[in-house]
Write an enzyme that holds these catalytic residues in place. Structure first.
Site, PDB file in Angstrom:
ATOM      1  N   ASP A  14       0.787  -1.203   0.067  1.00 16.03           N
ATOM      2  CA  ASP A  14       0.040   0.251  -0.019  1.00 16.03           C
ATOM      3  C   ASP A  14       0.924   1.665  -0.548  1.00 16.03           C
ATOM      4  OD1 ASP A  14      -2.731  -0.926   0.003  1.00 16.03           O
ATOM      5  OD2 ASP A  14      -1.936  -1.518   2.305  1.00 16.03           O
ATOM      6  N   ARG A  95       2.710   5.253  16.842  1.00 18.89           N
ATOM      7  CA  ARG A  95       2.591   6.052  15.946  1.00 18.89           C
ATOM      8  C   ARG A  95       2.886   7.746  16.426  1.00 18.89           C
ATOM      9  NH1 ARG A  95       1.866   2.425  12.891  1.00 18.89           N
ATOM     10  NH2 ARG A  95       0.462   1.210  12.345  1.00 18.89           N
ATOM     11  N   ASP A 124      -5.385   4.497  14.223  1.00 19.39           N
ATOM     12  CA  ASP A 124      -3.960   5.108  13.646  1.00 19.39           C
ATOM     13  C   ASP A 124      -4.408   6.705  12.524  1.00 19.39           C
ATOM     14  OD1 ASP A 124      -2.588   2.972  15.362  1.00 19.39           O
ATOM     15  OD2 ASP A 124      -3.151   1.776  13.809  1.00 19.39           O
ATOM     16  N   SER A 175      -4.063  -7.772   8.171  1.00 20.63           N
ATOM     17  CA  SER A 175      -3.743  -6.814   8.313  1.00 20.63           C
ATOM     18  C   SER A 175      -2.893  -6.497   9.705  1.00 20.63           C
ATOM     19  CB  SER A 175      -4.343  -5.202   8.830  1.00 20.63           C
ATOM     20  OG  SER A 175      -3.990  -4.353   8.894  1.00 20.63           O
TER      21      SER A 175
HETATM   22  N1  ARG Z   1      -6.295  -2.448  16.712  1.00 19.34           N
HETATM   23  C1  ARG Z   1      -4.751  -1.488  17.907  1.00 19.34           C
HETATM   24  C2  ARG Z   1      -4.939  -0.422  17.711  1.00 19.34           C
HETATM   25  O1  ARG Z   1      -5.753   0.752  17.326  1.00 19.34           O
HETATM   26  C3  ARG Z   1      -3.789  -2.017  16.541  1.00 19.34           C
HETATM   27  C4  ARG Z   1      -4.016  -1.129  15.050  1.00 19.34           C
HETATM   28  C5  ARG Z   1      -3.192  -2.095  13.517  1.00 19.34           C
HETATM   29  N2  ARG Z   1      -3.581  -3.362  13.530  1.00 19.34           N
HETATM   30  C6  ARG Z   1      -3.311  -4.181  12.168  1.00 19.34           C
HETATM   31  N3  ARG Z   1      -3.333  -5.426  12.917  1.00 19.34           N
HETATM   32  N4  ARG Z   1      -2.827  -3.747  11.576  1.00 19.34           N
HETATM   33  O2  ARG Z   1      -4.494  -0.187  18.640  1.00 19.34           O
END
Ligand code: ARG
Length: 401
Positions: A14, A95, A124, A175
């Site tokens: 991506d 992040r 995110d 993911s």
């Molecule tokens: N649910 C988690 C959060 O919001 C992880 C987000 C990313 N997860 C992923 N499998 N890409 O902190």
């Protein structure tokens, strides 16, 4: 001058396609920024070269693994942070450190905009953009998946059409987001919340059903931070890595939850955080002997609020900063050793010692040498129950009328 956009680059399909996609949609030059938060996998140089191969005008790699461990994982440990009682904030704490490096790169390369690969449904995007707004209020944000209709199918078609140096055939149904604090896996088969996770999902942990012999570990802390494992000095990053390895081998830290996203969706996620969960368990048990009762009780609610703020993308907010100051103050005496056994998916504490302990053997013992004056208890209980007793007397009187 051509506008420049800094892109948070992972090396995956991506964000690789996003380089050219953003370029075509906006006419801007794209600078790819990859941040090492201990995610492992491909070398960052390979990732950097791929970004250039996909048309980035510059590609920049930031080694933030120690910074992430020291300034993001350690505060999470001090807070014993578990969002909704389960999730040690793996993605949520990565992040803000990525944001720091994106903003730094934007300044260095004269970019006006920051781009990221998040969808419009998750947490995110919020964490990235709130962070960017805070650290670089003049910077704009763009998310090609959300704002420029970059779907998965279009990404594959684009990569094939342009001959981008990225694999488009390998189909991963999940993911995944990972760093040294843990790993998060979602989507696909897991979206049916009755489906149990299959074996292939896990990478940081071995199956706890078939553990090797129990592994006893002693973790030494100073002011809430791990400083040695089995007597060998470690940095926070080394402590997390070593426990990822040892607790991971025992299947410690597998978490399967349906959580409340900030955008109002309930979503299912599988986490593996062997090092983080072993450390949080040890740290909590050390606090149990070194933090005074009222401070400890209050800290639990502060830790919960802290977790919510961090989950909700408020890492750089004033309230989060104030709570940090409180938590930091509670850690002054959280020093000492915790002995724990890692085995079969569990990290069980079985010994603790500390020079700054509040545990007083002479007060606690039921044997001779007891210094606790039991006669004080009667009067204490009488007064402690007085308020409720008076109220209950009133209730009986009113009910009898
Ligand atoms: N649910 C988690 C959060 O919001 C992880 C987000 C990313 N997860 C992923 N499998 N890409 O902190």
């Amino acid at each position: 001058m051509t506008e420049r956009i800094v892109l948070a680059y992972s090396g995956g399909l991506d964000t690789s396609v996003a380089i050219g996609w953003i370029g075509e949609a906006t006419g801007a030059e794209v600078i790819a920024v990859a941040v090492d938060v201990g995610q492992g996998g491909e070398s960052l140089e390979t990732i950097r070269q791929r970004a250039l191969g996909c048309g980035a005008v510059e590609a920049y790699v930031a080694d933030a693994s120690d910074e992430f461990a020291n300034e993001y994982c350690m505060p999470t440990l001090k807070a014993n942070a578990l969002y909704q009682g389960h999730y040690p904030l793996v993605s949520a704490i990565s992040r803000p450190v990525i944001v720091k490096h994106l903003v730094k790169a934007a300044r260095e390369f004269g970019a006006t905009t920051v781009a990221h690969g998040c969808t419009g449904k998750g947490n995110d995007q919020v964490r990235f953009e709130v962070g960017i707004q805070t650290l670089g209020p003049d910077l704009k944000c763009i998310a090609p998946v959300r704002d420029l209709a970059l779907t998965r199918d279009k990404a594959i078609a684009f990569a094939e059409e342009k001959g981008l140096p990225i694999e488009t055939t390998k189909k991963n149904p999940y993911s995944i987001d990972q760093n040294v604090w843990g790993r998060a896996v979602e989507t696909g088969y897991l979206e049916d919340i009755w489906n149990a996770p299959t074996k292939d999902i896990y990478d940081y942990t071995a199956a706890p059903e078939f553990p090797p012999a129990p592994d006893e570990v002693t973790i030494s802390f100073e002011a809430g931070v791990p400083v040695a494992i089995d007597g060998v000095k470690v940095t926070p990053l080394q402590a997390i890595k070593e426990l990822n390895r040892r607790a991971g081998a025992q299947g410690v830290g597998r978490i399967d939850v349906v959580e409340d996203r900030l955008v109002g969706i309930k979503s299912r996620e599988i986490y593996e955080a062997p090092g983080a969960m072993a450390l949080i368990t040890a740290h909590k048990h050390l606090e149990d002997i070194t933090v005074e009762r009222e401070q400890a009780r209050f800290k639990a609610t502060v830790g919960q609020r802290w977790s919510e703020l961090v989950y909700d993308g408020q890492w750089f907010s004033p309230l989060k900063r104030s709570l940090d100051a409180f938590i930091e103050d509670t850690q002054k005496h959280v020093s000492g050793d915790i002995r724990m056994t890692l085995h079969g998916g569990q990290a069980v504490v079985n010994g603790r010692r500390s020079e700054t302990s509040l545990y007083d053997f002479d007060l606690a013992t039921y044997d001779t040498g007891d210094t606790f004056d039991q006669s004080m208890a009667r009067g204490f209980i009488e007064l402690w129950g007085m308020s409720a007793k008076v109220a209950s007397g009133r209730d009986i009187r009113v009910a009898g009328k």
